[in-house]
Motif scaffolding. Sequence first.
Motif, PDB file in Angstrom:
ATOM      1  N   MET A   1      24.388   1.371 -38.645  1.00 53.05           N
ATOM      2  CA  MET A   1      24.750   2.786 -38.707  1.00 53.05           C
ATOM      3  C   MET A   1      23.631   3.505 -39.470  1.00 53.05           C
ATOM      4  O   MET A   1      23.458   3.314 -40.672  1.00 53.05           O
ATOM      5  CB  MET A   1      26.094   2.961 -39.418  1.00 53.05           C
TER       6      MET A   1
ATOM      7  N   GLY B   1      21.631   6.054 -41.502  1.00 52.77           N
ATOM      8  CA  GLY B   1      21.903   7.121 -42.451  1.00 52.77           C
ATOM      9  C   GLY B   1      20.619   7.780 -42.921  1.00 52.77           C
ATOM     10  O   GLY B   1      19.526   7.487 -42.419  1.00 52.77           O
ATOM     11  N   GLU B   2      20.736   8.637 -43.922  1.00 55.78           N
ATOM     12  CA  GLU B   2      19.581   9.388 -44.412  1.00 55.78           C
ATOM     13  C   GLU B   2      18.519   8.480 -45.018  1.00 55.78           C
ATOM     14  O   GLU B   2      17.335   8.812 -45.009  1.00 55.78           O
ATOM     15  CB  GLU B   2      20.042  10.423 -45.441  1.00 55.78           C
TER      16      GLU B   2
ATOM     17  N   GLU C   1      32.024  14.936 -31.223  1.00 58.78           N
ATOM     18  CA  GLU C   1      30.964  14.079 -31.765  1.00 58.78           C
ATOM     19  C   GLU C   1      29.935  13.763 -30.696  1.00 58.78           C
ATOM     20  O   GLU C   1      30.271  13.522 -29.541  1.00 58.78           O
ATOM     21  CB  GLU C   1      31.553  12.766 -32.303  1.00 58.78           C
ATOM     22  N   ARG C   2      28.673  13.776 -31.136  1.00 55.98           N
ATOM     23  CA  ARG C   2      27.553  13.300 -30.316  1.00 55.98           C
ATOM     24  C   ARG C   2      26.899  12.172 -31.100  1.00 55.98           C
ATOM     25  O   ARG C   2      26.518  12.354 -32.251  1.00 55.98           O
ATOM     26  CB  ARG C   2      26.543  14.423 -30.069  1.00 55.98           C
ATOM     27  N   LYS C   3      26.772  11.026 -30.468  1.00 60.53           N
ATOM     28  CA  LYS C   3      26.197   9.866 -31.151  1.00 60.53           C
ATOM     29  C   LYS C   3      25.030   9.314 -30.329  1.00 60.53           C
ATOM     30  O   LYS C   3      25.183   8.956 -29.159  1.00 60.53           O
ATOM     31  CB  LYS C   3      27.250   8.779 -31.340  1.00 60.53           C
ATOM     32  N   TYR C   4      23.865   9.264 -30.965  1.00 59.67           N
ATOM     33  CA  TYR C   4      22.681   8.694 -30.313  1.00 59.67           C
ATOM     34  C   TYR C   4      22.688   7.183 -30.527  1.00 59.67           C
ATOM     35  O   TYR C   4      22.809   6.711 -31.659  1.00 59.67           O
ATOM     36  CB  TYR C   4      21.410   9.318 -30.886  1.00 59.67           C
TER      37      TYR C   4
ATOM     38  N   SER D   1      23.254   6.729 -34.454  1.00 56.90           N
ATOM     39  CA  SER D   1      22.684   7.788 -35.287  1.00 56.90           C
ATOM     40  C   SER D   1      23.267   9.145 -34.910  1.00 56.90           C
ATOM     41  O   SER D   1      23.529   9.429 -33.734  1.00 56.90           O
ATOM     42  CB  SER D   1      21.164   7.819 -35.124  1.00 56.90           C
ATOM     43  N   GLU D   2      23.442   9.993 -35.933  1.00 57.49           N
ATOM     44  CA  GLU D   2      23.919  11.356 -35.687  1.00 57.49           C
ATOM     45  C   GLU D   2      22.812  12.232 -35.112  1.00 57.49           C
ATOM     46  O   GLU D   2      23.089  13.246 -34.468  1.00 57.49           O
ATOM     47  CB  GLU D   2      24.426  11.977 -36.999  1.00 57.49           C
ATOM     48  N   GLU D   3      21.573  11.841 -35.341  1.00 58.47           N
ATOM     49  CA  GLU D   3      20.425  12.616 -34.878  1.00 58.47           C
ATOM     50  C   GLU D   3      19.454  11.698 -34.145  1.00 58.47           C
ATOM     51  O   GLU D   3      19.442  10.488 -34.371  1.00 58.47           O
ATOM     52  CB  GLU D   3      19.708  13.290 -36.055  1.00 58.47           C
TER      53      GLU D   3
END
Length: 218
Positions: free
Chosen positions: A20, A22-23, A209-212, A44-46
């Motif tokens: 997962m 993260g930053e 939600e959009r998940k890459y 990833s969220e982005e």
Amino acid sequence: MITPLPFDSSLFGYAVGKCMVGEEWSQSDFLEAARSFRLVYLFSEEPLPIENSPIQPIDLRLTYFKNLKRQNANSAEIHSYAGTLTENLLNLALESGVFSRFHTDPNFVNLEFEKLYQRWIEKALTQHEVLLAKNQAGLVTCSIAEHDAQIGLIAVQKDQRGKGWGKKLIQAAENFAIQKEAQTMTIATQAANLPASALYKSLGYQLIERKYIYHFWR
């Protein structure tokens, strides 16, 4: 950083994990940690800034949500199925995954997609989560955890498309969920599956939600 996935590893016959993002994610740290895996899924969220890397973009997963407030008119054409796995049911389960990353990623060469989706429909049958249209024109699976329901597999036979079966299957799943005291429904699909997204939106579902998703192969 990477969580081993025993189910996938056992089913596919090689080490599989997930990450997962993260930053604090670092590509170099990830690649070092991934040395003991054959395959790692990254979520990833982005979008990830990757270049010349064994990490490859594979999917953009969209999740839709709806509050279940009332029942739709019951359709006599769709019923709960409590029988055994048939060839037609298996073919429908496989058809539901044609946009899946397990089907579109060319690195899966050992029938991983077929193994996964067969296990998925078998589990749904065991847990009595399968709704089947008349003449096996289509199917939908619906799992429920407390007050939250989720549609898993949904497919319509190729020669039955354009006849409204998708809408009927979703509404039947909503009725099924409401009868079991579910209050919400979620559905995930791939961004490339434009007809599915259009159907869900037309039935009042909202994108939440959009998940890459990326695959690392060693």
